[in-house]
Motif scaffolding. Structure first.
Motif, PDB file in Angstrom:
ATOM      1  N   LEU A  44       0.823  -1.209   0.000  1.00  0.00           N
ATOM      2  CA  LEU A  44       0.000   0.000   0.000  1.00  0.00           C
ATOM      3  C   LEU A  44       0.857   1.258   0.000  1.00  0.00           C
ATOM      4  O   LEU A  44       0.584   2.218  -0.736  1.00  0.00           O
ATOM      5  CB  LEU A  44      -0.914  -0.020   1.224  1.00  0.00           C
ATOM      6  CG  LEU A  44      -1.855   1.169   1.401  1.00  0.00           C
ATOM      7  CD1 LEU A  44      -2.854   1.242   0.252  1.00  0.00           C
ATOM      8  CD2 LEU A  44      -2.587   1.068   2.739  1.00  0.00           C
ATOM      9  N   ALA A  45       1.905   1.277   0.817  1.00  0.00           N
ATOM     10  CA  ALA A  45       2.791   2.443   0.869  1.00  0.00           C
ATOM     11  C   ALA A  45       3.478   2.668  -0.474  1.00  0.00           C
ATOM     12  O   ALA A  45       3.703   3.818  -0.882  1.00  0.00           O
ATOM     13  CB  ALA A  45       3.835   2.263   1.970  1.00  0.00           C
ATOM     14  N   ASN A  46       3.796   1.597  -1.183  1.00  0.00           N
ATOM     15  CA  ASN A  46       4.428   1.748  -2.490  1.00  0.00           C
ATOM     16  C   ASN A  46       3.453   2.243  -3.546  1.00  0.00           C
ATOM     17  O   ASN A  46       3.826   2.993  -4.446  1.00  0.00           O
ATOM     18  CB  ASN A  46       5.057   0.417  -2.917  1.00  0.00           C
ATOM     19  CG  ASN A  46       6.453   0.241  -2.367  1.00  0.00           C
ATOM     20  OD1 ASN A  46       7.442   0.593  -2.986  1.00  0.00           O
ATOM     21  ND2 ASN A  46       6.531  -0.284  -1.142  1.00  0.00           N
ATOM     22  N   VAL A  47       2.194   1.833  -3.464  1.00  0.00           N
ATOM     23  CA  VAL A  47       1.180   2.399  -4.355  1.00  0.00           C
ATOM     24  C   VAL A  47       1.107   3.902  -4.141  1.00  0.00           C
ATOM     25  O   VAL A  47       1.046   4.688  -5.097  1.00  0.00           O
ATOM     26  CB  VAL A  47      -0.199   1.751  -4.104  1.00  0.00           C
ATOM     27  CG1 VAL A  47      -1.291   2.493  -4.884  1.00  0.00           C
ATOM     28  CG2 VAL A  47      -0.179   0.286  -4.504  1.00  0.00           C
ATOM     29  N   LEU A  48       1.148   4.323  -2.888  1.00  0.00           N
ATOM     30  CA  LEU A  48       1.060   5.745  -2.566  1.00  0.00           C
ATOM     31  C   LEU A  48       2.272   6.522  -3.047  1.00  0.00           C
ATOM     32  O   LEU A  48       2.135   7.556  -3.722  1.00  0.00           O
ATOM     33  CB  LEU A  48       0.890   5.913  -1.055  1.00  0.00           C
ATOM     34  CG  LEU A  48       0.885   7.347  -0.526  1.00  0.00           C
ATOM     35  CD1 LEU A  48      -0.295   8.126  -1.085  1.00  0.00           C
ATOM     36  CD2 LEU A  48       0.866   7.356   1.009  1.00  0.00           C
ATOM     37  N   GLY A  49       3.485   6.042  -2.714  1.00  0.00           N
ATOM     38  CA  GLY A  49       4.646   6.867  -3.056  1.00  0.00           C
ATOM     39  C   GLY A  49       5.958   6.133  -3.046  1.00  0.00           C
ATOM     40  O   GLY A  49       6.996   6.738  -2.757  1.00  0.00           O
ATOM     41  N   GLY A  50       5.968   4.852  -3.401  1.00  0.00           N
ATOM     42  CA  GLY A  50       7.182   4.070  -3.258  1.00  0.00           C
ATOM     43  C   GLY A  50       7.995   3.869  -4.514  1.00  0.00           C
ATOM     44  O   GLY A  50       9.044   3.227  -4.457  1.00  0.00           O
ATOM     45  N   TYR A  51       7.554   4.396  -5.648  1.00  0.00           N
ATOM     46  CA  TYR A  51       8.322   4.226  -6.884  1.00  0.00           C
ATOM     47  C   TYR A  51       7.988   5.376  -7.828  1.00  0.00           C
ATOM     48  O   TYR A  51       7.124   6.217  -7.541  1.00  0.00           O
ATOM     49  CB  TYR A  51       8.035   2.863  -7.523  1.00  0.00           C
ATOM     50  CG  TYR A  51       6.672   2.727  -8.157  1.00  0.00           C
ATOM     51  CD1 TYR A  51       6.530   2.571  -9.532  1.00  0.00           C
ATOM     52  CD2 TYR A  51       5.511   2.755  -7.388  1.00  0.00           C
ATOM     53  CE1 TYR A  51       5.276   2.443 -10.118  1.00  0.00           C
ATOM     54  CE2 TYR A  51       4.260   2.621  -7.963  1.00  0.00           C
ATOM     55  CZ  TYR A  51       4.148   2.467  -9.321  1.00  0.00           C
ATOM     56  OH  TYR A  51       2.912   2.356  -9.898  1.00  0.00           O
ATOM     57  N   GLY A  64      10.374  -7.403  -8.115  1.00  0.00           N
ATOM     58  CA  GLY A  64      11.615  -7.283  -8.878  1.00  0.00           C
ATOM     59  C   GLY A  64      12.699  -6.578  -8.094  1.00  0.00           C
ATOM     60  O   GLY A  64      13.879  -6.971  -8.128  1.00  0.00           O
ATOM     61  N   LYS A  65      12.314  -5.530  -7.367  1.00  0.00           N
ATOM     62  CA  LYS A  65      13.273  -4.815  -6.529  1.00  0.00           C
ATOM     63  C   LYS A  65      13.824  -5.734  -5.447  1.00  0.00           C
ATOM     64  O   LYS A  65      15.026  -5.725  -5.148  1.00  0.00           O
ATOM     65  CB  LYS A  65      12.596  -3.599  -5.916  1.00  0.00           C
ATOM     66  CG  LYS A  65      13.480  -2.722  -5.036  1.00  0.00           C
ATOM     67  CD  LYS A  65      12.710  -1.462  -4.640  1.00  0.00           C
ATOM     68  CE  LYS A  65      13.573  -0.550  -3.766  1.00  0.00           C
ATOM     69  NZ  LYS A  65      13.733  -1.097  -2.416  1.00  0.00           N
ATOM     70  N   PHE A  66      12.947  -6.539  -4.858  1.00  0.00           N
ATOM     71  CA  PHE A  66      13.373  -7.466  -3.821  1.00  0.00           C
ATOM     72  C   PHE A  66      14.375  -8.480  -4.370  1.00  0.00           C
ATOM     73  O   PHE A  66      15.409  -8.749  -3.749  1.00  0.00           O
ATOM     74  CB  PHE A  66      12.157  -8.186  -3.253  1.00  0.00           C
ATOM     75  CG  PHE A  66      12.497  -9.310  -2.316  1.00  0.00           C
ATOM     76  CD1 PHE A  66      13.039  -9.062  -1.077  1.00  0.00           C
ATOM     77  CD2 PHE A  66      12.279 -10.629  -2.687  1.00  0.00           C
ATOM     78  CE1 PHE A  66      13.356 -10.100  -0.200  1.00  0.00           C
ATOM     79  CE2 PHE A  66      12.592 -11.674  -1.827  1.00  0.00           C
ATOM     80  CZ  PHE A  66      13.128 -11.409  -0.586  1.00  0.00           C
ATOM     81  N   ALA A  67      14.095  -9.036  -5.540  1.00  0.00           N
ATOM     82  CA  ALA A  67      15.016 -10.005  -6.137  1.00  0.00           C
ATOM     83  C   ALA A  67      16.366  -9.366  -6.430  1.00  0.00           C
ATOM     84  O   ALA A  67      17.423  -9.977  -6.214  1.00  0.00           O
ATOM     85  CB  ALA A  67      14.409 -10.575  -7.417  1.00  0.00           C
ATOM     86  N   ASN A  68      16.341  -8.114  -6.889  1.00  0.00           N
ATOM     87  CA  ASN A  68      17.592  -7.413  -7.192  1.00  0.00           C
ATOM     88  C   ASN A  68      18.404  -7.149  -5.932  1.00  0.00           C
ATOM     89  O   ASN A  68      19.636  -7.121  -5.962  1.00  0.00           O
ATOM     90  CB  ASN A  68      17.285  -6.097  -7.905  1.00  0.00           C
ATOM     91  CG  ASN A  68      18.522  -5.395  -8.401  1.00  0.00           C
ATOM     92  OD1 ASN A  68      19.272  -5.944  -9.216  1.00  0.00           O
ATOM     93  ND2 ASN A  68      18.756  -4.173  -7.931  1.00  0.00           N
ATOM     94  N   GLU A  69      17.717  -6.983  -4.804  1.00  0.00           N
ATOM     95  CA  GLU A  69      18.397  -6.700  -3.536  1.00  0.00           C
ATOM     96  C   GLU A  69      19.042  -7.942  -2.932  1.00  0.00           C
ATOM     97  O   GLU A  69      19.670  -7.855  -1.871  1.00  0.00           O
ATOM     98  CB  GLU A  69      17.402  -6.103  -2.548  1.00  0.00           C
ATOM     99  CG  GLU A  69      16.976  -4.680  -2.900  1.00  0.00           C
ATOM    100  CD  GLU A  69      15.848  -4.186  -2.024  1.00  0.00           C
ATOM    101  OE1 GLU A  69      15.219  -5.023  -1.321  1.00  0.00           O
ATOM    102  OE2 GLU A  69      15.567  -2.981  -2.055  1.00  0.00           O
ATOM    103  N   LEU A  70      18.894  -9.080  -3.581  1.00  0.00           N
ATOM    104  CA  LEU A  70      19.520 -10.312  -3.103  1.00  0.00           C
ATOM    105  C   LEU A  70      20.659 -10.758  -4.007  1.00  0.00           C
ATOM    106  O   LEU A  70      21.073 -11.916  -3.962  1.00  0.00           O
ATOM    107  CB  LEU A  70      18.469 -11.433  -3.010  1.00  0.00           C
ATOM    108  CG  LEU A  70      17.335 -11.221  -2.019  1.00  0.00           C
ATOM    109  CD1 LEU A  70      16.340 -12.365  -2.111  1.00  0.00           C
ATOM    110  CD2 LEU A  70      17.852 -11.082  -0.605  1.00  0.00           C
ATOM    111  N   SER A  71      21.167  -9.842  -4.821  1.00  0.00           N
ATOM    112  CA  SER A  71      22.135 -10.229  -5.853  1.00  0.00           C
ATOM    113  C   SER A  71      23.526 -10.513  -5.301  1.00  0.00           C
ATOM    114  O   SER A  71      24.327 -11.175  -5.962  1.00  0.00           O
ATOM    115  CB  SER A  71      22.220  -9.136  -6.930  1.00  0.00           C
ATOM    116  OG  SER A  71      22.589  -7.895  -6.356  1.00  0.00           O
ATOM    117  N   THR A  72      23.854 -10.033  -4.112  1.00  0.00           N
ATOM    118  CA  THR A  72      25.166 -10.299  -3.521  1.00  0.00           C
ATOM    119  C   THR A  72      24.990 -10.871  -2.125  1.00  0.00           C
ATOM    120  O   THR A  72      23.947 -10.689  -1.482  1.00  0.00           O
ATOM    121  CB  THR A  72      26.029  -9.027  -3.428  1.00  0.00           C
ATOM    122  OG1 THR A  72      25.494  -8.165  -2.401  1.00  0.00           O
ATOM    123  CG2 THR A  72      26.050  -8.275  -4.760  1.00  0.00           C
ATOM    124  N   VAL A  73      26.012 -11.537  -1.632  1.00  0.00           N
ATOM    125  CA  VAL A  73      25.937 -12.119  -0.295  1.00  0.00           C
ATOM    126  C   VAL A  73      25.860 -11.025   0.773  1.00  0.00           C
ATOM    127  O   VAL A  73      25.260 -11.229   1.840  1.00  0.00           O
ATOM    128  CB  VAL A  73      27.138 -13.055  -0.040  1.00  0.00           C
ATOM    129  CG1 VAL A  73      28.445 -12.265   0.059  1.00  0.00           C
ATOM    130  CG2 VAL A  73      26.920 -13.874   1.231  1.00  0.00           C
TER     131      VAL A  73
END
Length: 427
Positions: free
Chosen positions: A277-284, A360-369
């Motif tokens: 909900l917060a991202n719908v409002l102003g998260g991207y 997609g952002k979450f998956a990208n945030e797991l790209s490194t150990v």
């Protein structure tokens, strides 16, 4: 030929799980969390202590103590510490936040055995040299004076003060006089209590399979343990929402807006839907607030809404910078977007777009150990279940507009929001 007028198809995110951490309970009382990944010959070692603002007995002491650690030990000067770190192409920093303080070392794996004695020396034998202490206080005070000329800093400072209370660690503004009066003895006493390894959470990640036992031995000795630190008094009062607050900044052409409210902790059963909900409002970049305040009205270069989780007080904050004369209009438009989310169902296409962005952002945030370890640290410090991120993916995918509208009706009422505007005085 590739048709660039057509957007690529959206693919569902495969199930994502954090790698399991190995946790060792050391004789010193510290816990060592190990996430091994040999993709690159690099390592990050972090020693985390309950030594943030919540634990400090005197305002500013936690920050000063963290910064003075790298200014010299009983065996090394600040210059020697810096030169040794630089010689091995490493990085060593110590930061203090609201909840905890963290000493972080980045280095090549092969240099870790050589740099471990330096890390231990910095943690256990700080000298608190008088000259460096005074320089740190002077630089910090000067930096805050510069920051306090900016409307964005003043708005955030006042917002935190009203949201959490001026006498709490989360809401207390910087006190220049109190900071200047801090002494080396106060820092030394705080260090003895808060930086004991009996209270430490150690995080070792990267190409560390062969170095795990070395780190465990270095930080595991009883001689480094010391006394356990009592839990800080972190009960934060429920601050009542006040009337919109204005911080006058004479001569400023810009106004900074901060608007928000206390928010459910990440352990709340609706936390993943609330994040959506917060991202719908102003998260991207395509969010409701960006489309309205930036694209349609042209009031700002950017506006955001984000959830800020802390160990003892999570909150939602909406922030933007606008022309001074546009501040009240911008606030009314923000309130309009809050009302739309309460009164209207989110269109299916928009909801799917935000879901895809978040996942997609979450998956990208797991790209490194290192990023994986940061996610894991959230589980440790915020008391989250092991399947928290699995639930995030599943609940985000399954979220529907009806459930989000019900949450908006409960949590996105303008009358529950604290509003602060820092900018030119209103005549």
């Amino acid at each position: 030929m590739l048709d660039r007028t057509l957007a690529p198809p959206v693919q569902p995110l495969a199930r994502v799980a954090l790698p399991a951490a190995e946790v060792l309970n050391l004789p010193s009382g510290a816990r060592l969390h190990v996430l091994a990944n040999d993709a690159q010959p690099v390592v990050r070692l972090q020693a985390v202590f309950k030594a943030g603002k919540l634990a400090e007995p005197t305002p500013g002491l936690a920050s000063l103590t963290a910064r003075i650690l790298l200014e010299g030990t009983t065996t090394r000067t600040a210059r020697q510490i810096a030169d040794e770190v630089a010689f091995y192409g490493a990085s060593l920093e110590c930061d203090s936040g609201f909840d905890r303080a963290t000493l972080t070392l980045y280095c090549l794996t092969r240099h870790l055995p050589t740099l471990l004695p330096l890390v231990l020396d910095v943690l256990t034998n700080p000298a608190f040299p008088a000259a460096e202490l005074q320089q740190l206080k002077t630089r910090t005070i000067q930096n805050v004076r510069v920051e306090r000329q900016k409307t964005s800093y003043l708005a955030t400072e006042r917002f935190n003060e009203l949201l959490f209370g001026a006498d709490t660690a989360y809401g207390q503004p910087f006190d220049e006089a109190a900071y200047q009066s801090l002494t080396a003895e106060q820092a030394r006493a705080f260090h003895r209590a808060a930086y004991s390894l009996a209270n430490a959470e150690l995080f070792l990640c990267g190409d560390v399979a062969a170095e795990r036992d070395l780190v465990a031995q270095a930080f595991g000795t009883d001689a480094l343990a010391g006394a356990a630190l009592p839990n800080p008094n972190a009960v934060l009062p429920e601050a009542a929402v006040t009337a919109p607050d204005r911080v006058a900044v004479p001569g400023s052409l810009q106004a900074s807006i901060r608007m928000g409210r206390p928010w459910p902790a990440p352990t709340h059963p609706d936390t993943h839907h609330l994040k959506l909900l917060a991202n719908v409002l102003g998260g991207y970049f395509g969010s409701r607030l960006m489309r309205n305040i930036r694209e349609d009205k042209g009031l700002t270069y950017g506006i955001y809404a984000s959830v800020a989780p802390r160990e003892y007080g999570t909150y939602l904050v909406i922030g933007t910078d606008v022309k001074g004369e546009s501040a009240d209009f911008a606030v009314s438009e923000i309130e309009s977007e809050l009302r739309r989310l309460r009164e209207e169902s989110i269109p299916a296409e928009e909801l799917e777009t935000v879901k895809s962005y978040l996942l997609g952002k979450f998956a990208n945030e797991l790209s490194t150990v290192f990023e994986q370890c940061d996610k894991y640290k959230n589980l440790v410090f915020l008391g989250l279940p092991a399947d928290y991120y699995t639930q995030f993916v599943q609940q985000t995918e399954a979220a529907d507009a009806e459930a989000l509208q019900a949450l908006a009706q409960h949590y996105l009422n303008a009358e529950d929001m604290q509003v602060v505007v820092a900018g030119p005085a209103i005549a």
